[in-house]
Design a protein around this motif. Structure first.
Motif, PDB file in Angstrom:
ATOM      1  N   GLY A  66       0.796  -1.224   0.000  1.00 21.46           N
ATOM      2  CA  GLY A  66       0.000   0.000   0.000  1.00 21.46           C
ATOM      3  C   GLY A  66       0.825   1.269   0.000  1.00 21.46           C
ATOM      4  O   GLY A  66       0.279   2.367  -0.184  1.00 21.46           O
ATOM      5  N   GLY A  67       2.143   1.151   0.188  1.00 19.08           N
ATOM      6  CA  GLY A  67       2.999   2.322   0.265  1.00 19.08           C
ATOM      7  C   GLY A  67       3.296   2.932  -1.090  1.00 19.08           C
ATOM      8  O   GLY A  67       2.910   2.413  -2.137  1.00 19.08           O
ATOM      9  N   THR A  68       3.995   4.049  -1.060  1.00 14.82           N
ATOM     10  CA  THR A  68       4.288   4.761  -2.300  1.00 14.82           C
ATOM     11  C   THR A  68       5.390   4.070  -3.080  1.00 14.82           C
ATOM     12  O   THR A  68       6.285   3.442  -2.522  1.00 14.82           O
ATOM     13  CB  THR A  68       4.707   6.208  -1.997  1.00 14.82           C
ATOM     14  OG1 THR A  68       5.862   6.188  -1.141  1.00 14.82           O
ATOM     15  CG2 THR A  68       3.583   6.963  -1.315  1.00 14.82           C
ATOM     16  N   ALA A  69       5.324   4.193  -4.403  1.00 14.61           N
ATOM     17  CA  ALA A  69       6.347   3.715  -5.326  1.00 14.61           C
ATOM     18  C   ALA A  69       6.759   4.887  -6.209  1.00 14.61           C
ATOM     19  O   ALA A  69       6.190   5.986  -6.107  1.00 14.61           O
ATOM     20  CB  ALA A  69       5.811   2.552  -6.167  1.00 14.61           C
ATOM     21  N   SER A  70       7.729   4.669  -7.069  1.00 18.11           N
ATOM     22  CA  SER A  70       8.220   5.741  -7.927  1.00 18.11           C
ATOM     23  C   SER A  70       7.423   5.806  -9.221  1.00 18.11           C
ATOM     24  O   SER A  70       7.499   4.885 -10.043  1.00 18.11           O
ATOM     25  CB  SER A  70       9.701   5.531  -8.256  1.00 18.11           C
ATOM     26  OG  SER A  70      10.129   6.448  -9.251  1.00 18.11           O
ATOM     27  N   PRO A  71       6.669   6.903  -9.451  1.00 19.81           N
ATOM     28  CA  PRO A  71       5.940   7.007 -10.722  1.00 19.81           C
ATOM     29  C   PRO A  71       6.860   7.123 -11.919  1.00 19.81           C
ATOM     30  O   PRO A  71       6.482   6.748 -13.036  1.00 19.81           O
ATOM     31  CB  PRO A  71       5.082   8.270 -10.539  1.00 19.81           C
ATOM     32  CG  PRO A  71       5.748   9.043  -9.456  1.00 19.81           C
ATOM     33  CD  PRO A  71       6.405   8.045  -8.554  1.00 19.81           C
ATOM     34  N   GLY A  72       8.095   7.615 -11.705  1.00 16.73           N
ATOM     35  CA  GLY A  72       9.021   7.760 -12.816  1.00 16.73           C
ATOM     36  C   GLY A  72       9.375   6.451 -13.484  1.00 16.73           C
ATOM     37  O   GLY A  72       9.726   6.428 -14.674  1.00 16.73           O
ATOM     38  N   GLY A 416       1.973  11.419 -11.507  1.00 16.60           N
ATOM     39  CA  GLY A 416       2.341  11.978 -10.210  1.00 16.60           C
ATOM     40  C   GLY A 416       2.159  11.082  -8.999  1.00 16.60           C
ATOM     41  O   GLY A 416       2.464  11.479  -7.885  1.00 16.60           O
ATOM     42  N   TRP A 417       1.649   9.861  -9.184  1.00 19.76           N
ATOM     43  CA  TRP A 417       1.517   8.950  -8.051  1.00 19.76           C
ATOM     44  C   TRP A 417       1.788   7.523  -8.513  1.00 19.76           C
ATOM     45  O   TRP A 417       1.646   7.188  -9.684  1.00 19.76           O
ATOM     46  CB  TRP A 417       0.113   9.011  -7.421  1.00 19.76           C
ATOM     47  CG  TRP A 417      -0.988   8.531  -8.340  1.00 19.76           C
ATOM     48  CD1 TRP A 417      -1.722   9.283  -9.199  1.00 19.76           C
ATOM     49  CD2 TRP A 417      -1.446   7.174  -8.519  1.00 19.76           C
ATOM     50  NE1 TRP A 417      -2.609   8.498  -9.902  1.00 19.76           N
ATOM     51  CE2 TRP A 417      -2.467   7.202  -9.506  1.00 19.76           C
ATOM     52  CE3 TRP A 417      -1.100   5.953  -7.951  1.00 19.76           C
ATOM     53  CZ2 TRP A 417      -3.141   6.056  -9.913  1.00 19.76           C
ATOM     54  CZ3 TRP A 417      -1.775   4.804  -8.375  1.00 19.76           C
ATOM     55  CH2 TRP A 417      -2.782   4.872  -9.335  1.00 19.76           C
ATOM     56  N   ALA A 418       2.196   6.707  -7.589  1.00 21.85           N
ATOM     57  CA  ALA A 418       2.337   5.264  -7.814  1.00 21.85           C
ATOM     58  C   ALA A 418       2.339   4.600  -6.447  1.00 21.85           C
ATOM     59  O   ALA A 418       2.805   5.180  -5.458  1.00 21.85           O
ATOM     60  CB  ALA A 418       3.617   4.937  -8.569  1.00 21.85           C
ATOM     61  N   ASN A 419       1.783   3.406  -6.378  1.00 13.46           N
ATOM     62  CA  ASN A 419       1.698   2.673  -5.105  1.00 13.46           C
ATOM     63  C   ASN A 419       1.996   1.196  -5.309  1.00 13.46           C
ATOM     64  O   ASN A 419       1.799   0.653  -6.401  1.00 13.46           O
ATOM     65  CB  ASN A 419       0.297   2.799  -4.500  1.00 13.46           C
ATOM     66  CG  ASN A 419      -0.003   4.172  -3.943  1.00 13.46           C
ATOM     67  OD1 ASN A 419      -0.468   5.034  -4.663  1.00 13.46           O
ATOM     68  ND2 ASN A 419       0.250   4.370  -2.666  1.00 13.46           N
ATOM     69  N   TYR A 420       2.453   0.570  -4.218  1.00  9.35           N
ATOM     70  CA  TYR A 420       2.474  -0.887  -4.155  1.00  9.35           C
ATOM     71  C   TYR A 420       1.088  -1.341  -3.702  1.00  9.35           C
ATOM     72  O   TYR A 420       0.453  -0.691  -2.864  1.00  9.35           O
ATOM     73  CB  TYR A 420       3.537  -1.372  -3.162  1.00  9.35           C
ATOM     74  CG  TYR A 420       4.940  -1.005  -3.557  1.00  9.35           C
ATOM     75  CD1 TYR A 420       5.623  -1.725  -4.529  1.00  9.35           C
ATOM     76  CD2 TYR A 420       5.572   0.089  -2.973  1.00  9.35           C
ATOM     77  CE1 TYR A 420       6.904  -1.375  -4.901  1.00  9.35           C
ATOM     78  CE2 TYR A 420       6.867   0.449  -3.345  1.00  9.35           C
ATOM     79  CZ  TYR A 420       7.526  -0.284  -4.307  1.00  9.35           C
ATOM     80  OH  TYR A 420       8.786   0.075  -4.690  1.00  9.35           O
ATOM     81  N   LEU A 421       0.601  -2.428  -4.273  1.00 12.23           N
ATOM     82  CA  LEU A 421      -0.719  -2.920  -3.887  1.00 12.23           C
ATOM     83  C   LEU A 421      -0.698  -3.441  -2.453  1.00 12.23           C
ATOM     84  O   LEU A 421       0.293  -4.020  -2.013  1.00 12.23           O
ATOM     85  CB  LEU A 421      -1.174  -4.011  -4.847  1.00 12.23           C
ATOM     86  CG  LEU A 421      -1.517  -3.519  -6.259  1.00 12.23           C
ATOM     87  CD1 LEU A 421      -1.717  -4.690  -7.195  1.00 12.23           C
ATOM     88  CD2 LEU A 421      -2.763  -2.635  -6.235  1.00 12.23           C
ATOM     89  N   TRP A 457      -7.216   5.814  -1.378  1.00 11.36           N
ATOM     90  CA  TRP A 457      -5.972   6.506  -1.087  1.00 11.36           C
ATOM     91  C   TRP A 457      -6.135   7.366   0.161  1.00 11.36           C
ATOM     92  O   TRP A 457      -7.124   8.099   0.311  1.00 11.36           O
ATOM     93  CB  TRP A 457      -5.563   7.391  -2.262  1.00 11.36           C
ATOM     94  CG  TRP A 457      -4.980   6.639  -3.409  1.00 11.36           C
ATOM     95  CD1 TRP A 457      -3.670   6.361  -3.627  1.00 11.36           C
ATOM     96  CD2 TRP A 457      -5.684   6.072  -4.523  1.00 11.36           C
ATOM     97  NE1 TRP A 457      -3.501   5.652  -4.796  1.00 11.36           N
ATOM     98  CE2 TRP A 457      -4.727   5.457  -5.374  1.00 11.36           C
ATOM     99  CE3 TRP A 457      -7.028   6.010  -4.892  1.00 11.36           C
ATOM    100  CZ2 TRP A 457      -5.077   4.818  -6.552  1.00 11.36           C
ATOM    101  CZ3 TRP A 457      -7.371   5.368  -6.060  1.00 11.36           C
ATOM    102  CH2 TRP A 457      -6.404   4.780  -6.873  1.00 11.36           C
ATOM    103  N   SER A 458      -5.183   7.288   1.078  1.00 10.17           N
ATOM    104  CA  SER A 458      -5.172   8.104   2.290  1.00 10.17           C
ATOM    105  C   SER A 458      -3.734   8.506   2.582  1.00 10.17           C
ATOM    106  O   SER A 458      -2.888   7.631   2.807  1.00 10.17           O
ATOM    107  CB  SER A 458      -5.747   7.319   3.483  1.00 10.17           C
ATOM    108  OG  SER A 458      -5.665   8.085   4.672  1.00 10.17           O
ATOM    109  N   ASP A 459      -3.451   9.815   2.525  1.00 11.92           N
ATOM    110  CA  ASP A 459      -2.088  10.326   2.725  1.00 11.92           C
ATOM    111  C   ASP A 459      -1.090   9.635   1.796  1.00 11.92           C
ATOM    112  O   ASP A 459       0.026   9.291   2.194  1.00 11.92           O
ATOM    113  CB  ASP A 459      -1.660  10.158   4.186  1.00 11.92           C
ATOM    114  CG  ASP A 459      -2.499  10.989   5.150  1.00 11.92           C
ATOM    115  OD1 ASP A 459      -2.915  12.089   4.727  1.00 11.92           O
ATOM    116  OD2 ASP A 459      -2.738  10.531   6.278  1.00 11.92           O
ATOM    117  N   GLY A 460      -1.518   9.394   0.565  1.00 10.10           N
ATOM    118  CA  GLY A 460      -0.641   8.809  -0.426  1.00 10.10           C
ATOM    119  C   GLY A 460      -0.544   7.300  -0.392  1.00 10.10           C
ATOM    120  O   GLY A 460       0.103   6.695  -1.254  1.00 10.10           O
TER     121      GLY A 460
END
Length: 532
Positions: A66-72, A416-421, A457-460
């Motif tokens: 659920g955490g952030t990943a790199s959209p790049g 501008g966003w990416a996440n781990y499931l 999504w909550s706080d990214g």
């Protein structure tokens, strides 16, 4: 030298030449018309992401489920051969007649049955609506359903002329007797194998157009569908434009493009190519190889730059492309050629032969969908991953402004966003976002119903909402049909695919009501959202 060795020697030489030409953006050569028709002519196809060596060190950016990943890492670059592909399709268009979507559906030749007794849900709740395919499609060992889209993705008003409600699902060729046990990924089919079973050919991907409508003659509701073969154009050594099925360097996980996700947006159909990015098709270039509708006659086609008139044969299922001035298409009436590609800009370092995923670098394009509930409309892309030691990723997901993919002149970054499931065991087969909720299908194999998860999504971060909703065995890609408020998918399993499937058509058993038979199905979004 034996004919088998001749074919393999030719393949080795052709692959090397094709790779060099792909690098320069020139035409990929195919075999001359007088060479054996079963030689794979275009296994080197666009898009091709840069390959790197897999290493667990690429897990360093892993945050948490659920955490952030790199959209790049998701940035897409235009395919290097897009201009050449345009030239080839223009040539093909001058030779073969076209059919629009409405005409294709008007002649749809297969029936889907609402609410037949086939039941891949078992103890899971029934869907709001279910369509069953004809018997051969329901149990086909060759064609495995995956991606799902429809006119609600294609048009904001959900209308495509007079055609009414349209859905599409993609299937990949997952069975090639004569090649399956061959250690050479190119493989080859002997004349005897082809005569015994035309499935020996690696046919790539087909897309099925489904239309729910009122029969103009009877006034009764009906659901009809038609298959269309996707194709890759090339110019052979005789300087003839031709086409082959879709192929990719996915061996041994699969033999070609998996088509785990598809999105129809405007005139374009985007198809996920797992290790590479996206392939693009155009609804305005659906070629019709049987305009008079009589398969027993070889209809006249046009002439290529050589000026030689050609015909088409839609009965011979063993050939594809132009052979001795006759066009073949593995027996399909309609063919839609690839018009462009997008490839990952980052290096692709996911390990081959494994479902583990690195946590950084190019992702896998395992599935795609469209979110029209945002501004701008965005294409969602995500990964199918199974975490292993050293590879903790549960699969990344990100999105692109879909309109940017029409330009094909500059890189398109994720939005501008990416996440781990959030699912710790991974295994996502499809995902769709709508009104701030991310829906994810997770297959649990043939022995139990799949899981449909909900996240916000909550706080990214992606945060689970409620419990998993049980759904079909073999649940695949997801599609939001806005007008009806349904979330659609397709089940992929077939009888005989596992020991716990009760009917096995290969052994002559009746299909019956076996829960492994495939269906298209839609749950009401309001019902899903009300689950605890």
């Amino acid at each position: 030298m034996s004919r088998r060795r001749i074919r393999r020697a030719w393949l080795t030489t052709a692959a090397a030449a094709a790779a060099a030409l792909a690098f320069t953006g020139l035409a990929v050569p195919g075999h001359a018309d007088d060479l054996p028709p079963d030689v794979p002519r275009s296994w080197i196809q666009e898009p091709r992401a840069t390959e790197g060596s897999p290493t667990p060190s690429l897990a360093r950016d892993w945050t948490a489920p659920g955490g952030t990943a790199s959209p790049g890492d998701f940035t897409l670059s235009p395919g290097a051969m897009n201009a050449e592909t345009t030239r080839r399709v223009t040539r093909l268009d001058a030779v073969l007649p076209k059919s629009g979507v409405q005409n294709l559906l008007a002649g749809a030749n297969r029936d889907a049955q609402p609410w037949c007794p086939r039941d891949p849900f078992g103890t899971a709740p029934d869907p709001d609506l279910k369509y069953c395919l004809e018997n051969d499609d329901s149990v086909s060992r060759e064609w495995v359903p995956q991606g799902f889209t429809g006119v609600s993705d294609a048009k904001d008003n959900e209308l495509w002329g007079e055609a009414g409600n349209i859905q599409l699902f993609a299937s990949y060729d997952g069975w090639d007797p004569g090649r399956q046990d061959d250690p050479d990924p190119g493989g080859d089919c002997t004349a005897g194998e082809l005569e015994d079973n035309d499935a020996c050919n690696q046919k790539g991907v087909r897309v099925t157009f489904v239309q729910s409508r009122t029969n103009p003659a009877t006034g009764s509701p009906e659901v009809k569908y038609r298959h269309v073969l996707l194709a890759w154009t090339y110019v052979n050594s005789a300087d003839h434009v031709s086409f082959d099925g879709l192929h990719a360097s996915e061996y041994p996980i699969q033999n070609g493009v998996h088509a785990g996700g598809i999105v129809w947006y405007g005139n374009y159909l985007y198809v996920a190519d797992t290790r590479n990015g996206l392939r693009v098709f155009d609804m305005r270039y659906i070629m019709d190889l049987n305009p008079d509708g009589d398969a027993s006659t070889n209809d006249p086609m046009g002439a290529d730059t050589d000026g030689v008139k050609t015909t088409a044969d839609v009965q011979d299922k063993t050939k594809v492309g132009r052979h001795n001035n006759v066009w073949y298409s593995f027996g399909y009436r309609y063919v839609m050629p690839q018009v462009a590609a997008w490839r990952f800009k980052a290096t692709q370092s996911n390990p081959k032969g494994s479902y583990a995923c690195v946590s950084t670098g190019a992702p896998k394009a395992s599935y795609i969908s469209l979110d029209r509930s945002t501004v701008p409309d965005r294409l969602i892309m995500g990964e199918y991953c199974r975490p292993e030691s050293g590879y903790p990723s549960t699969g990344r997901i990100a999105s692109y402004p879909v309109a940017d993919l029409a330009g094909r002149s500059a890189d398109v970054p994720a939005q501008g966003w990416a996440n781990y499931l959030p699912m710790t065991s991974g295994g996502a087969q499809g995902a769709a976002a709508h009104a701030g909720t991310l829906y994810v299908n997770q297959s649990k194999g043939t022995d139990e119903p799949g899981n449909l998860w909900r996240y916000k999504w909550s706080d990214g971060r992606l945060v689970q909402q409620g419990q998993a909703v049980k759904t079909a065995r073999g649940a695949e890609d997801l599609y939001v049909e806005r007008g009806t408020g349904r979330l659609w998918s397709v089940s992929e399993h077939r009888p005989g695919a596992a020991s716990d499937c009760t009917a096995n058509p290969d052994a002559g058993d009746p299909a019956g009501t076996d829960y492994c038979q495939r269906v298209l199905y839609g749950h009401k979004l309001s019902w899903i959202d009300s689950r605890p």
